[in-house]
Design a protein around this motif. Structure first.
Motif, PDB file in Angstrom:
ATOM      1  N   MET A   1       0.831  -1.196   0.000  1.00 49.30           N
ATOM      2  CA  MET A   1       0.000   0.000   0.000  1.00 49.30           C
ATOM      3  C   MET A   1       0.874   1.258   0.000  1.00 49.30           C
ATOM      4  N   ALA A   2       1.993   1.202   0.725  1.00 46.92           N
ATOM      5  CA  ALA A   2       2.918   2.339   0.741  1.00 46.92           C
ATOM      6  C   ALA A   2       3.483   2.582  -0.653  1.00 46.92           C
ATOM      7  N   ILE A   3       3.755   1.501  -1.371  1.00 44.75           N
ATOM      8  CA  ILE A   3       4.279   1.637  -2.740  1.00 44.75           C
ATOM      9  C   ILE A   3       3.215   2.255  -3.654  1.00 44.75           C
ATOM     10  N   GLY A   4       1.991   1.748  -3.552  1.00 42.80           N
ATOM     11  CA  GLY A   4       0.914   2.273  -4.385  1.00 42.80           C
ATOM     12  C   GLY A   4       0.654   3.743  -4.141  1.00 42.80           C
ATOM     13  N   LEU A   5       0.617   4.131  -2.875  1.00 39.55           N
ATOM     14  CA  LEU A   5       0.388   5.545  -2.544  1.00 39.55           C
ATOM     15  C   LEU A   5       1.575   6.399  -2.963  1.00 39.55           C
ATOM     16  N   GLY A   6       2.793   5.832  -2.784  1.00 35.74           N
ATOM     17  CA  GLY A   6       3.999   6.570  -3.168  1.00 35.74           C
ATOM     18  C   GLY A   6       4.013   6.870  -4.656  1.00 35.74           C
ATOM     19  N   ILE A   7       3.673   5.864  -5.466  1.00 31.43           N
ATOM     20  CA  ILE A   7       3.666   6.049  -6.922  1.00 31.43           C
ATOM     21  C   ILE A   7       2.553   7.012  -7.333  1.00 31.43           C
ATOM     22  N   SER A   8       1.384   6.871  -6.708  1.00 28.50           N
ATOM     23  CA  SER A   8       0.257   7.732  -7.093  1.00 28.50           C
ATOM     24  C   SER A   8       0.529   9.197  -6.770  1.00 28.50           C
ATOM     25  N   LYS A   9       1.385   9.459  -5.749  1.00 27.92           N
ATOM     26  CA  LYS A   9       1.739  10.844  -5.422  1.00 27.92           C
ATOM     27  C   LYS A   9       2.692  11.443  -6.457  1.00 27.92           C
ATOM     28  N   MET A  10       3.472  10.568  -7.092  1.00 24.83           N
ATOM     29  CA  MET A  10       4.496  11.058  -8.015  1.00 24.83           C
ATOM     30  C   MET A  10       4.011  11.144  -9.451  1.00 24.83           C
ATOM     31  N   VAL A  11       2.936  10.419  -9.770  1.00 26.07           N
ATOM     32  CA  VAL A  11       2.402  10.475 -11.137  1.00 26.07           C
ATOM     33  C   VAL A  11       1.475  11.683 -11.245  1.00 26.07           C
TER      34      VAL A  11
END
Length: 232
Positions: A190-200
């Motif tokens: 979940m941390a990875i998913g949220l991290g990527i969604s913040k950067m896209v």
């Protein structure tokens, strides 16, 4: 101060275990009318379980959670969507291999099937399914796709596989998939998913960052049902 922090964390973990312990003791003593055998093992197990839970959660929050968040926020700079999908899926595969709940389910399946279904093979198929679900989740974020585009086809595939796979694997598929939503996979992925969604730039963390866990649990249902086809 450190001793006080340790005792505080120990008490928090003990408090979390207490409802389950009381529930089991009520049935053991008052409903089944049976004593707790071997009090030494009982109290030893209680201390080990409390310590284990406390240390495990501490390790997850201080090591894997920040590393996973950093991974999610920086993997996007590879600037190659195929590589991003591949590496995030590979990470989901590895995190599933150490998921405690999955190991328990796999061991139970092997015992119930008298060794016919190998626990290690089942774990590998489940981990591959989680990686597949993670790939769907990352594609959803990178291309800002609605989760409906994934859910409906996946449910259709699952429905078709259920018609052809060996019936014993239907229940195993859903239980094994549920066991992947444990203390390792949830915070890490979940941390990875949220991290990527913040950067896209085109992604909204609230709209696109969630749903990955759901897709990750549907992946193993597919992979385990496929495993069941080999047992026909």
């Amino acid at each position: 101060m450190k001793v006080l922090d340790f005792l505080k964390d120990f008490f928090v973990s003990f408090k979390e275990l207490l409802p389950l312990l009381i529930f089991l003791l009520i049935f053991q003593i008052f409903v089944f009318k049976k004593p707790v055998e071997n009090l030494k093992d009982f109290f030893g197990g209680l201390i080990f379980t409390t310590l284990g839970l406390m240390l495990f959660m501490k390790g997850i929050s201080t090591l894997f959670l920040p590393l996973s968040k950093s991974f999610g926020e920086n993997i996007i700079f590879l600037d190659n969507k195929i590589l991003i999908i591949f590496f995030t899926s590979l990470l989901a595969y590895f995190s599933t291999l150490i998921e405690p709940g999955l190991k328990v389910v796999a061991a139970e399946v092997e015992e119930a099937s008298i060794g016919a279904i190998n626990a290690k093979v089942l774990i590998q198929f489940v981990a591959f399914g989680v990686a597949l679900g993670m790939a769907f989740g990352i594609i959803k974020i990178l291309f800002s796709l609605n989760i409906r585009f994934f859910i409906l086809p996946i449910l259709l595939i699952i429905s078709i596989l259920i018609l052809f796979t060996k019936k014993e694997f239907i229940g195993i598929a859903f239980d094994a998939a549920s066991s992947t939503t444990g203390p390792v996979n949830i915070p890490v992925n979940m941390a990875i998913g949220l991290g990527i969604s913040k950067m896209v730039q085109s992604a909204d963390p609230l709209m696109d960052g969630f749903g990955i866990v759901g897709l990750m649990t549907l992946g193993p249902v597919i992979s385990v049902l496929i495993l069941g086809l080999f047992y026909l």
